[in-house]
Scaffold this motif. Structure first.
Motif, PDB file in Angstrom:
ATOM      1  N   PRO A 128      20.171 122.674 -28.530  1.00 24.19           N
ATOM      2  CA  PRO A 128      20.813 121.363 -28.666  1.00 24.19           C
ATOM      3  C   PRO A 128      22.034 121.245 -27.755  1.00 24.19           C
ATOM      4  CG  PRO A 128      20.310 122.297 -30.813  1.00 24.19           C
ATOM      5  CD  PRO A 128      20.062 123.383 -29.822  1.00 24.19           C
ATOM      6  N   PHE A 129      22.220 120.063 -27.216  1.00 17.99           N
ATOM      7  CA  PHE A 129      23.348 119.822 -26.313  1.00 17.99           C
ATOM      8  C   PHE A 129      24.643 119.767 -27.114  1.00 17.99           C
ATOM      9  CE2 PHE A 129      26.249 116.798 -24.279  1.00 17.99           C
ATOM     10  CZ  PHE A 129      26.442 117.437 -23.071  1.00 17.99           C
ATOM     11  N   ASP A 130      25.628 120.535 -26.689  1.00 13.31           N
ATOM     12  CA  ASP A 130      26.943 120.589 -27.330  1.00 13.31           C
ATOM     13  C   ASP A 130      27.987 120.328 -26.253  1.00 13.31           C
ATOM     14  OD1 ASP A 130      29.237 121.019 -28.758  1.00 13.31           O
ATOM     15  OD2 ASP A 130      28.681 123.000 -29.503  1.00 13.31           O
ATOM     16  N   PRO A 131      28.683 119.199 -26.307  1.00 16.78           N
ATOM     17  CA  PRO A 131      29.648 118.895 -25.236  1.00 16.78           C
ATOM     18  C   PRO A 131      30.798 119.880 -25.160  1.00 16.78           C
ATOM     19  CG  PRO A 131      29.864 117.333 -27.060  1.00 16.78           C
ATOM     20  CD  PRO A 131      28.638 118.141 -27.327  1.00 16.78           C
ATOM     21  N   ARG A 132      31.009 120.702 -26.192  1.00 14.55           N
ATOM     22  CA  ARG A 132      32.087 121.683 -26.143  1.00 14.55           C
ATOM     23  C   ARG A 132      31.746 122.866 -25.255  1.00 14.55           C
ATOM     24  NH1 ARG A 132      32.625 122.660 -32.443  1.00 14.55           N
ATOM     25  NH2 ARG A 132      30.365 122.780 -32.064  1.00 14.55           N
ATOM     26  N   VAL A 133      30.460 123.174 -25.099  1.00 13.73           N
ATOM     27  CA  VAL A 133      30.058 124.333 -24.294  1.00 13.73           C
ATOM     28  C   VAL A 133      29.078 123.964 -23.192  1.00 13.73           C
ATOM     29  CG1 VAL A 133      30.463 125.945 -26.186  1.00 13.73           C
ATOM     30  CG2 VAL A 133      28.210 124.896 -25.941  1.00 13.73           C
ATOM     31  N   HIS A 134      28.677 122.685 -23.103  1.00 12.53           N
ATOM     32  CA  HIS A 134      27.722 122.256 -22.086  1.00 12.53           C
ATOM     33  C   HIS A 134      28.354 121.175 -21.211  1.00 12.53           C
ATOM     34  CE1 HIS A 134      24.295 123.580 -24.971  1.00 12.53           C
ATOM     35  NE2 HIS A 134      24.618 124.556 -24.130  1.00 12.53           N
ATOM     36  N   ALA A 136      26.882 118.238 -18.743  1.00 13.95           N
ATOM     37  CA  ALA A 136      25.643 117.567 -18.339  1.00 13.95           C
ATOM     38  C   ALA A 136      25.762 117.114 -16.891  1.00 13.95           C
ATOM     39  CB  ALA A 136      25.376 116.378 -19.251  1.00 13.95           C
ATOM     40  N   LEU A 137      24.874 117.636 -16.047  1.00 10.11           N
ATOM     41  CA  LEU A 137      24.814 117.227 -14.646  1.00 10.11           C
ATOM     42  C   LEU A 137      23.670 116.262 -14.376  1.00 10.11           C
ATOM     43  CD1 LEU A 137      25.548 120.597 -12.791  1.00 10.11           C
ATOM     44  CD2 LEU A 137      27.145 118.839 -13.550  1.00 10.11           C
ATOM     45  N   MET A 138      22.645 116.282 -15.227  1.00 13.15           N
ATOM     46  CA  MET A 138      21.508 115.382 -15.093  1.00 13.15           C
ATOM     47  C   MET A 138      21.172 114.832 -16.471  1.00 13.15           C
ATOM     48  SD  MET A 138      19.119 117.687 -12.527  1.00 13.15           S
ATOM     49  CE  MET A 138      17.852 116.435 -12.492  1.00 13.15           C
ATOM     50  N   HIS A 139      20.590 113.630 -16.465  1.00 15.82           N
ATOM     51  CA  HIS A 139      20.298 112.971 -17.745  1.00 15.82           C
ATOM     52  C   HIS A 139      19.022 112.173 -17.597  1.00 15.82           C
ATOM     53  CE1 HIS A 139      20.638 109.871 -20.913  1.00 15.82           C
ATOM     54  NE2 HIS A 139      21.240 110.825 -21.588  1.00 15.82           N
ATOM     55  N   GLU A 140      18.127 112.318 -18.584  1.00 17.99           N
ATOM     56  CA  GLU A 140      16.884 111.565 -18.596  1.00 17.99           C
ATOM     57  C   GLU A 140      16.395 111.441 -20.033  1.00 17.99           C
ATOM     58  OE1 GLU A 140      14.076 115.439 -17.472  1.00 17.99           O
ATOM     59  OE2 GLU A 140      14.159 113.693 -16.148  1.00 17.99           O
ATOM     60  N   HIS A 141      15.331 110.632 -20.221  1.00 15.68           N
ATOM     61  CA  HIS A 141      14.755 110.417 -21.545  1.00 15.68           C
ATOM     62  C   HIS A 141      13.356 111.020 -21.595  1.00 15.68           C
ATOM     63  CE1 HIS A 141      17.919 107.329 -21.488  1.00 15.68           C
ATOM     64  NE2 HIS A 141      17.923 107.457 -22.801  1.00 15.68           N
ATOM     65  N   GLY A 142      12.974 111.438 -22.799  1.00 10.39           N
ATOM     66  CA  GLY A 142      11.647 112.017 -22.997  1.00 10.39           C
ATOM     67  C   GLY A 142      11.183 111.827 -24.413  1.00 10.39           C
ATOM     68  N   ASP A 143       9.872 112.000 -24.620  1.00  7.24           N
ATOM     69  CA  ASP A 143       9.269 111.809 -25.948  1.00  7.24           C
ATOM     70  C   ASP A 143       9.128 113.109 -26.725  1.00  7.24           C
ATOM     71  OD1 ASP A 143       9.002 109.140 -25.308  1.00  7.24           O
ATOM     72  OD2 ASP A 143       6.957 109.380 -24.516  1.00  7.24           O
ATOM     73  N   VAL A 145      11.456 115.423 -27.526  1.00  4.86           N
ATOM     74  CA  VAL A 145      12.696 115.959 -28.104  1.00  4.86           C
ATOM     75  C   VAL A 145      13.126 115.059 -29.247  1.00  4.86           C
ATOM     76  CG1 VAL A 145      13.460 117.105 -25.987  1.00  4.86           C
ATOM     77  CG2 VAL A 145      14.097 114.719 -26.394  1.00  4.86           C
ATOM     78  N   ASP A 146      13.845 115.654 -30.200  1.00  5.53           N
ATOM     79  CA  ASP A 146      14.336 114.906 -31.359  1.00  5.53           C
ATOM     80  C   ASP A 146      15.786 114.479 -31.204  1.00  5.53           C
ATOM     81  OD1 ASP A 146      11.870 115.286 -32.541  1.00  5.53           O
ATOM     82  OD2 ASP A 146      12.491 117.151 -33.529  1.00  5.53           O
ATOM     83  N   GLY A 147      16.499 115.030 -30.263  1.00  5.01           N
ATOM     84  CA  GLY A 147      17.904 114.708 -30.048  1.00  5.01           C
ATOM     85  C   GLY A 147      18.314 115.191 -28.671  1.00  5.01           C
ATOM     86  N   PRO A 148      19.572 114.978 -28.298  1.00  2.35           N
ATOM     87  CA  PRO A 148      20.041 115.458 -26.992  1.00  2.35           C
ATOM     88  C   PRO A 148      19.812 116.964 -26.857  1.00  2.35           C
ATOM     89  CG  PRO A 148      21.645 113.970 -27.974  1.00  2.35           C
ATOM     90  CD  PRO A 148      20.623 114.238 -29.028  1.00  2.35           C
ATOM     91  N   PRO A 175      15.825 111.592 -26.615  1.00  2.00           N
ATOM     92  CA  PRO A 175      14.594 110.916 -27.037  1.00  2.00           C
ATOM     93  C   PRO A 175      14.597 109.457 -26.621  1.00  2.00           C
ATOM     94  CG  PRO A 175      16.051 111.281 -28.911  1.00  2.00           C
ATOM     95  CD  PRO A 175      16.655 112.015 -27.748  1.00  2.00           C
ATOM     96  N   LEU A 176      13.424 108.989 -26.291  1.00  2.00           N
ATOM     97  CA  LEU A 176      13.259 107.598 -25.909  1.00  2.00           C
ATOM     98  C   LEU A 176      13.064 106.773 -27.171  1.00  2.00           C
ATOM     99  CD1 LEU A 176      12.971 105.560 -23.588  1.00  2.00           C
ATOM    100  CD2 LEU A 176      10.521 106.034 -23.590  1.00  2.00           C
ATOM    101  N   VAL A 177      13.997 105.905 -27.479  1.00  2.00           N
ATOM    102  CA  VAL A 177      13.962 105.115 -28.712  1.00  2.00           C
ATOM    103  C   VAL A 177      13.415 103.741 -28.377  1.00  2.00           C
ATOM    104  CG1 VAL A 177      15.324 104.154 -30.586  1.00  2.00           C
ATOM    105  CG2 VAL A 177      15.920 106.381 -29.625  1.00  2.00           C
ATOM    106  N   VAL A 178      12.303 103.373 -29.044  1.00  2.00           N
ATOM    107  CA  VAL A 178      11.697 102.057 -28.871  1.00  2.00           C
ATOM    108  C   VAL A 178      11.954 101.254 -30.133  1.00  2.00           C
ATOM    109  CG1 VAL A 178       9.573 100.783 -28.457  1.00  2.00           C
ATOM    110  CG2 VAL A 178       9.922 103.034 -27.391  1.00  2.00           C
ATOM    111  N   PRO A 179      12.731 100.190 -30.076  1.00  2.00           N
ATOM    112  CA  PRO A 179      13.004  99.414 -31.291  1.00  2.00           C
ATOM    113  C   PRO A 179      11.750  98.731 -31.797  1.00  2.00           C
ATOM    114  CG  PRO A 179      13.832  98.270 -29.359  1.00  2.00           C
ATOM    115  CD  PRO A 179      13.357  99.610 -28.889  1.00  2.00           C
TER     116      PRO A 179
END
Length: 224
Positions: A128-134, A136-143, A145-148, A175-179
């Motif tokens: 899981p992504f943790d801004p305290r120790v990670h 982020a240099l790249m960012h994208e969406h996918g189906d 994963v359940d969270g960052p 995750p890609l969220v579709v309303p």
């Protein structure tokens, strides 16, 4: 010649003479109440002073030990940060298969020595992504994963104890969220494009109808 029986000494036979009254130990007179209260007060003050000095000394010793430990940790961290670039070069050489022979032995010895100094490497793909120790240099969406999620570790992170020397540089997948239909879009959802208003067609001017010619008035003059 007959001897007279030994007579006991006079000092033993005679009773000890009573000591004069001036040589007898005299009982101490009890101090006055005011003097006793004053002595008790001074004793309490001296005891409180000693306790305060002892507490100040203990706090001073703890503070000195803590500052000494902080200076030692800062110096060690500064040295380790300067060697992180060397470790990155070793990782690249290992990925390209160039870390062999004596070069590999030296690299292994260096890594063991740094580990003995408390250097710890972290960063695992899929965590899981943790801004305290990670970072982020790249960012994208996918189906899938359940969270960052730190999908790819671009550069590992290092820390000493709880102190992070360098955050792990990662590529993050969210995750890609579709309303659902009819639901109002969330703050992260893209706003729907509003249709452009149709411009009204210009009206063609109606042809002007010719005005009827008014009949000329008949002349009342007669021709002679």
């Amino acid at each position: 010649m007959s001897h007279a029986p030994n007579e006991p000494d006079a000092a033993v036979g005679e009773a000890a003479a009573p000591e004069p009254a001036s040589q007898l130990p005299q009982e101490a007179e009890p101090p006055e109440e005011g003097v006793t209260a004053e002595l008790v007060r001074e004793l309490d003050e001296r005891t409180a002073d000693l306790q305060r000095l002892q507490a100040e000394y203990v706090n001073y010793k703890r503070r000195v030990d803590r500052d000494r430990e902080a200076v030692r940790d800062t110096a060690r961290a500064a040295v380790l940060v300067g060697l992180l670039g060397v470790l990155d070069d070793l990782d690249r050489a290992r990925d390209h298969g160039e870390l062999t022979g004596g070069f590999k032995a030296v690299a292994d010895s260096l890594e063991r020595a740094l580990t003995g100094l408390g250097l710890e490497r972290f960063g695992t793909p899929g965590e899981p992504f943790d801004p305290r120790v990670h970072e982020a240099l790249m960012h994208e969406h996918g189906d899938d994963v359940d969270g960052p999620t730190a999908q790819t570790i671009l550069q590992p992170g290092y820390r000493v104890g709880e102190r992070v020397l360098r955050a792990a540089r990662v590529a993050v997948v969210e995750p890609l969220v579709v309303p659902p239909e009819g639901a109002s879009p969330g703050p992260d959802s893209p706003e729907p494009e509003s249709p452009e208003p149709e411009s009204p067609e210009p009206e063609s001017p109606e042809p002007e109808s010719p005005e009827p010619e008014s009949p000329e008035p008949e002349s009342n003059e007669r021709e002679h």
